[in-house]
Design an enzyme around this catalytic site. Sequence first.
Site, PDB file in Angstrom:
ATOM      1  N   LYS A 245      -1.692   5.724   8.332  1.00 38.16           N
ATOM      2  CA  LYS A 245      -0.913   5.886   7.103  1.00 38.16           C
ATOM      3  C   LYS A 245      -1.855   5.936   5.900  1.00 38.16           C
ATOM      4  CE  LYS A 245       0.740   2.524   4.723  1.00 38.16           C
ATOM      5  NZ  LYS A 245       1.434   1.332   4.209  1.00 38.16           N
TER       6      LYS A 245
ATOM      7  N   LYS B  67      -7.409   1.093  -3.595  1.00 39.14           N
ATOM      8  CA  LYS B  67      -7.126   0.661  -2.218  1.00 39.14           C
ATOM      9  C   LYS B  67      -7.458   1.776  -1.233  1.00 39.14           C
ATOM     10  CE  LYS B  67      -5.596  -1.606   1.344  1.00 39.14           C
ATOM     11  NZ  LYS B  67      -4.263  -2.177   1.516  1.00 39.14           N
TER      12      LYS B  67
ATOM     13  N   SER C 231       0.861  -1.185   0.000  1.00 36.91           N
ATOM     14  CA  SER C 231       0.000   0.000   0.000  1.00 36.91           C
ATOM     15  C   SER C 231       0.894   1.231   0.000  1.00 36.91           C
ATOM     16  CB  SER C 231      -0.910   0.004   1.229  1.00 36.91           C
ATOM     17  OG  SER C 231      -1.855  -1.039   1.144  1.00 36.91           O
TER      18      SER C 231
END
Length: 300
Positions: A238, A170, A96
């Site tokens: 994050k 995502k 990611s």
Amino acid sequence: MTFSTKIAFLGIGLMGDPMVRCLLRAGYSVTIWNRTHSKAQVLRAAGAQPTVSVAEAVKGVDVVISMLEAGPIVATVLQEALPALSAGALWVDMSSTKQSEAQHFHASLHAAGHGFIDAPVSGGVGGAQAGSLAIMAGASASDYARVEAILSAMGRPTLVGPAGSGQVAKLCNQLIVGATLNIVAEALLLAQAAGADASAVRAAIRGGFAESKILEVHGERMLERNFVAGGQVKSQIKDMHNILAAAEAAHVTLPVTQLVTQRYETLAISHPTADHSAALLALEALNPGQRLGTVPDQLS
């Protein structure tokens, strides 16, 4: 059956280990590397070939898959691997990262004559073990066609647009997850505070429009007060910061996401490594005297 495509898999963590096992079960030849070498050695018995260096892992392979902690680490490993890549190799980054980072990786590899796909996943360790991950791929149609079967060994891949689009997908996933976790926590705490049985309320609304995987899985975790990490709070933060960066780049304002980010930032001060369902704990801190259920917290 063993396939002719040779794969290097870089990053043998909680997700990487079961993903490699899926590839091995599907019959692929896989060389593996991890900075902590002992984690790679564990997979030797399953048929993988551990290596001591990134260059050794990628030498002579057709496809490189990376599953690393964050964009800067991917960048470092990619630069380390670049001189050893075979002509026309295809790099699939399943980490990611930021959309801008994925686009930079694509440009670097393309300039050197290689292909790139950003293909982050959703589904957690359970999905990795079951080979049922949702895989969101950003790539050209021709590059995607080269690895669709490989990705299918680990889950359900979908081509969502050009390079960088996988990370956007995502982030959209994580936006919904992060916000819904907070909403489920609010619903359960309200149910109890207003005199209802929170567990029964959850059961009653499942199957209606409020049904979701979050209500099913994390609603139960909240009722059990099980905050042992699957997806950690610090990882969710994050993701939330990356979502806001993507929104800024796309010139859109996401007010709910901004608020959800603040809630996780508050939670990270006290519980950075707890499961992101610990959003309940941050909510309870805002409501002194209110606590969902009576069982003790599970944090490790």
